[in-house]
Design a protein around this motif. Sequence first.
Motif, mmCIF file in Angstrom:
data_model
loop_
_atom_site.group_PDB
_atom_site.id
_atom_site.type_symbol
_atom_site.label_atom_id
_atom_site.label_comp_id
_atom_site.label_asym_id
_atom_site.label_seq_id
_atom_site.Cartn_x
_atom_site.Cartn_y
_atom_site.Cartn_z
ATOM 1 N N ALA A 266 16.302 75.083 13.017
ATOM 2 C CA ALA A 266 16.583 73.686 13.391
ATOM 3 C C ALA A 266 16.958 73.599 14.872
ATOM 4 O O ALA A 266 16.520 72.669 15.572
ATOM 5 C CB ALA A 266 17.704 73.132 12.524
ATOM 6 N N LYS A 267 17.763 74.551 15.357
ATOM 7 C CA LYS A 267 18.111 74.565 16.776
ATOM 8 C C LYS A 267 16.865 74.760 17.636
ATOM 9 O O LYS A 267 16.719 74.128 18.689
ATOM 10 C CB LYS A 267 19.107 75.689 17.069
ATOM 11 N N LYS B 34 13.794 73.895 16.961
ATOM 12 C CA LYS B 34 12.966 72.689 16.961
ATOM 13 C C LYS B 34 13.472 71.647 17.950
ATOM 14 O O LYS B 34 12.695 70.843 18.458
ATOM 15 C CB LYS B 34 12.920 72.084 15.558
ATOM 16 N N GLY B 35 14.777 71.681 18.247
ATOM 17 C CA GLY B 35 15.352 70.710 19.163
ATOM 18 C C GLY B 35 15.320 71.134 20.617
ATOM 19 O O GLY B 35 15.797 70.393 21.481
ATOM 20 N N CYS B 36 14.773 72.284 20.929
ATOM 21 C CA CYS B 36 14.749 72.773 22.307
ATOM 22 C C CYS B 36 13.752 71.988 23.148
ATOM 23 O O CYS B 36 12.678 71.606 22.693
ATOM 24 C CB CYS B 36 14.373 74.247 22.344
ATOM 25 N N ARG B 37 14.141 71.785 24.407
ATOM 26 C CA ARG B 37 13.268 71.051 25.329
ATOM 27 C C ARG B 37 12.437 71.986 26.205
ATOM 28 O O ARG B 37 11.464 71.563 26.794
ATOM 29 C CB ARG B 37 14.110 70.132 26.196
#
Length: 120
Positions: free
Chosen positions: A24-25, A27-30
């Motif tokens: 989940a972390k 997937k949120g990376c930019r």
Amino acid sequence: MEEVLTEVNEGRKELLEMSKDYIAKLKGCRSARDANDIMLEGEDAIATTFEHLITSPLTALSELQKSLRTTPSVRLECPAVVLVGAPNVGKSSIVRAISSGTPEVNNYPFTTRGMTLGHV
């Protein structure tokens, strides 16, 4: 055995939850750099948790496996012969001569202190 398997299962569940959190972390990376940092952090955290939770139960399972290897197995569907008699009359010598069993044979009573299994 049941306790060891329960420990392994609980450790598996915890590792699965950790991996879901790190996915989940990720997937949120930019950026790729952030994703790589989180991936490395996750690998370290999961490896440390694995060593802490699973190493001891797996060692116990390995020891159990080693002890089970030396336990004789008797196939109940096959005919069996049991030699019973007085001490020092040659029971172990007969087993050694006619089968794959390798009991200790010496010239004194009570040399054989346990069951010896051999296959003809």
